[in-house]
Design a protein around this motif. Structure first.
Motif, short mmCIF file in Angstrom:
data_model
loop_
_atom_site.label_atom_id
_atom_site.label_comp_id
_atom_site.label_asym_id
_atom_site.label_seq_id
_atom_site.Cartn_x
_atom_site.Cartn_y
_atom_site.Cartn_z
N PRO A 149 28.68 43.72 -10.92
CA PRO A 149 27.42 44.39 -11.02
C PRO A 149 27.57 45.90 -10.86
CG PRO A 149 27.57 43.14 -9.09
CD PRO A 149 28.74 42.82 -9.86
N VAL A 150 27.77 46.69 -11.80
CA VAL A 150 28.08 48.15 -11.38
C VAL A 150 27.25 48.92 -12.07
CG1 VAL A 150 29.69 49.96 -11.56
CG2 VAL A 150 30.43 47.67 -10.84
N LYS A 211 37.54 40.59 -4.03
CA LYS A 211 37.30 39.74 -2.92
C LYS A 211 36.14 39.95 -2.45
CE LYS A 211 42.05 39.88 -1.35
NZ LYS A 211 43.19 40.35 0.04
N LYS A 212 35.43 41.28 -2.49
CA LYS A 212 34.09 41.51 -1.87
C LYS A 212 33.17 41.31 -2.61
CE LYS A 212 36.54 44.47 1.62
NZ LYS A 212 36.74 46.32 1.81
N ILE A 213 33.20 41.84 -3.94
CA ILE A 213 32.15 41.70 -4.96
C ILE A 213 31.97 40.53 -5.67
CG2 ILE A 213 31.13 43.26 -6.79
CD1 ILE A 213 31.22 44.90 -4.12
N VAL A 214 30.69 39.77 -5.63
CA VAL A 214 30.63 38.64 -6.19
C VAL A 214 30.50 38.98 -7.85
CG1 VAL A 214 29.07 36.62 -6.70
CG2 VAL A 214 29.59 37.56 -4.24
N PRO A 215 31.17 38.70 -8.68
CA PRO A 215 30.80 38.72 -10.22
C PRO A 215 29.69 38.35 -10.84
CG PRO A 215 32.60 37.14 -10.08
CD PRO A 215 32.26 37.72 -8.74
N VAL A 216 29.19 38.78 -11.70
CA VAL A 216 28.03 38.44 -12.40
C VAL A 216 28.21 37.32 -13.46
CG1 VAL A 216 26.07 38.95 -13.90
CG2 VAL A 216 26.73 40.47 -12.32
N LYS A 217 27.69 36.13 -13.32
CA LYS A 217 28.27 34.84 -14.27
C LYS A 217 27.96 35.10 -15.49
CE LYS A 217 30.32 32.69 -10.73
NZ LYS A 217 31.69 32.29 -10.82
N GLU A 218 26.72 35.58 -15.87
CA GLU A 218 26.22 35.80 -17.14
C GLU A 218 25.46 36.80 -17.32
OE1 GLU A 218 22.72 32.80 -17.89
OE2 GLU A 218 24.56 31.76 -17.83
N VAL A 219 25.32 37.67 -18.52
CA VAL A 219 24.29 38.79 -18.64
C VAL A 219 23.03 38.29 -19.05
CG1 VAL A 219 23.94 40.73 -20.03
CG2 VAL A 219 26.25 40.23 -19.18
N VAL A 220 21.85 38.59 -18.52
CA VAL A 220 20.52 38.01 -18.88
C VAL A 220 19.82 39.03 -19.66
CG1 VAL A 220 18.40 37.07 -18.18
CG2 VAL A 220 20.49 36.75 -16.69
N THR A 221 19.31 38.85 -20.60
CA THR A 221 18.60 39.64 -21.62
C THR A 221 17.49 40.04 -20.94
OG1 THR A 221 19.49 38.40 -23.57
CG2 THR A 221 17.50 39.76 -23.92
N PRO A 222 16.96 41.22 -21.00
CA PRO A 222 15.58 41.87 -20.29
C PRO A 222 14.45 40.70 -20.59
CG PRO A 222 16.78 43.52 -21.08
CD PRO A 222 17.72 42.41 -21.56
N PRO A 280 30.00 44.62 -21.25
CA PRO A 280 30.58 45.20 -19.76
C PRO A 280 31.61 46.09 -19.78
CG PRO A 280 30.42 42.66 -20.17
CD PRO A 280 30.21 43.24 -21.57
N GLY A 281 31.33 47.12 -18.97
CA GLY A 281 32.40 48.45 -18.83
C GLY A 281 32.13 49.38 -19.72
N GLN A 282 31.20 49.28 -20.84
CA GLN A 282 30.88 50.35 -21.73
C GLN A 282 30.20 51.24 -21.17
OE1 GLN A 282 29.67 48.89 -25.45
NE2 GLN A 282 28.27 50.65 -25.64
N MET A 283 30.51 52.56 -21.28
CA MET A 283 29.83 53.66 -20.67
C MET A 283 28.87 54.26 -21.89
SD MET A 283 30.69 54.19 -17.79
CE MET A 283 29.53 55.63 -17.81
N ASN A 284 27.63 54.54 -21.27
CA ASN A 284 26.59 55.01 -22.35
C ASN A 284 25.63 56.13 -21.89
OD1 ASN A 284 27.01 52.43 -24.27
ND2 ASN A 284 26.71 51.46 -22.49
#
Length: 341
Positions: A149-150, A211-222, A280-284
């Protein structure tokens, strides 16, 4: 003995002493490096050494300003991020023209390839890696651990105009994660060779981030509902081109997909559409945006659009259903195919 950052094991790799002395190897030396006094990265390098993650070129010298070769960098990435070999029957020479299968680094190159790291097949393992190349691979290795989550905001890199879009996106992501920084004048020095000190610091920061940041398991559509604006244009005799536009999207990375079309008996064609989040990771660009999807329908149908939140995304907008009552058919690729049906 080589130890990995996240999962320690007792697998031994037989390599020549000369190679070990020249590479960013992994070991268990407990002595502090004598050439790091006053170096800003001293504490992080020593921490990696204490964990058995990295060694010096000798028992007491780290050589922080020495350049990192591709062989060293790939081996470091594979071990630090605990990347695994998926196909043990494959060989590195199948994918890389200058990587000998018996070289000490060959398995690392193979593991990197199997885990999606974009290493050029023509790369010379003894060539030094640039700062941008190493950072790009670190980001790719980081993404094998999950989506994090960034909040992405575009940060101008004043000397990054010649970088490829993929590398630029990786640098933007790492900047937003605060894993890399720019100089006061906004420069990253992307084409300079990365040093052992710089590589070690980025690896330390990236693995600590995991280690510190919990990854997002799946992307949820708004969950909000979107309104689609339909525009018709004659494409051929008896066929209309339909442009479905959705406005007020959060940023330029959101896209519109037509999931399916239902043709009713009342000659109404209902376009069910979905809004897809950015990769994920794409800049917009962080501006309110719009997206348009295109398909074709018979000209005698009235067209309406309905938002349909769904995790199923149809990548081919021409995979349509036939008018009500008719059987399924192959995907429609152009207006002429629709006329023929």
């Amino acid at each position: 003995m080589k130890k990995q950052l996240f999962k320690f094991n007792t697998t031994k790799t037989a390599v020549a002493c000369g190679i070990l002395a020249a590479s960013l190897s992994f070991g268990t030396s407990a002595l502090a490096f004598s050439d790091l006094s006053g170096n800003p990265a001293e504490s992080k390098i020593n921490a990696l050494q204490a964990e058995g993650v990295i060694n010096g070129i000798t028992h007491d010298l780290f050589a922080p300003k020495s350049k990192v070769t591709y062989a060293q960098g790939i081996q470091l990435l594979v071990n630090a991020f605990d990347l695994q070999l998926n196909n043990k029957q494959s060989k590195a020479s199948v994918y890389f023209t200058q990587v000998a299968d018996k070289a000490w680094y060959s398995q690392a190159f193979l593991i990197a390839q199997q885990n999606g790291l974009s290493v050029d097949k023509m790369v010379n393992p003894t060539d030094p890696m640039t700062r941008a190349q190493f950072a790009h691979l670190v980001h790719q290795a980081l993404m094998t651990k999950g989506n994090f989550p960034v909040t992405l905001m575009y940060i101008n890199i004043s000397d990054g105009e010649k970088l490829s879009p993929d590398v630029s996106n990786s640098l933007q992501a790492l900047l937003n994660m605060r894993l890399i920084t720019l100089s006061d004048d906004g420069k990253f020095r992307p084409n300079e060779a990365i040093t052992r000190s710089e590589a070690a610091v980025l690896i330390y920061d990236a693995t600590e981030f995991v280690k510190k940041i919990v990854p997002v398991k799946e992307v949820v559509t708004p969950t909000k509902s979107y309104e689609g604006i339909v525009a018709l244009e004659k494409a051929a005799v008896g066929v209309n081109k339909v442009s479905l536009t959705v406005d007020n999207l959060p940023n330029s990375g959101y896209t519109t997909s037509i999931n399916r079309i239902e043709f009713g008996k009342d000659l109404t064609a209902t376009l069910y559409f979905n809004i897809n989040q950015p990769d994920p990771g794409q800049m917009n660009l962080q501006v309110i945006s719009k997206s348009t999807a295109v398909t074709y329908v018979p000209s005698n149908y009235k067209v309406v659009a309905k938002y349909e939140a769904s995790s199923v995304i149809v990548t081919d907008p021409f995979s349509l259903l036939l008018p009500y009552g008719e059987g399924p058919t192959t995907p429609i690729k152009n207006p002429e195919d629709l006329i023929a049906k």
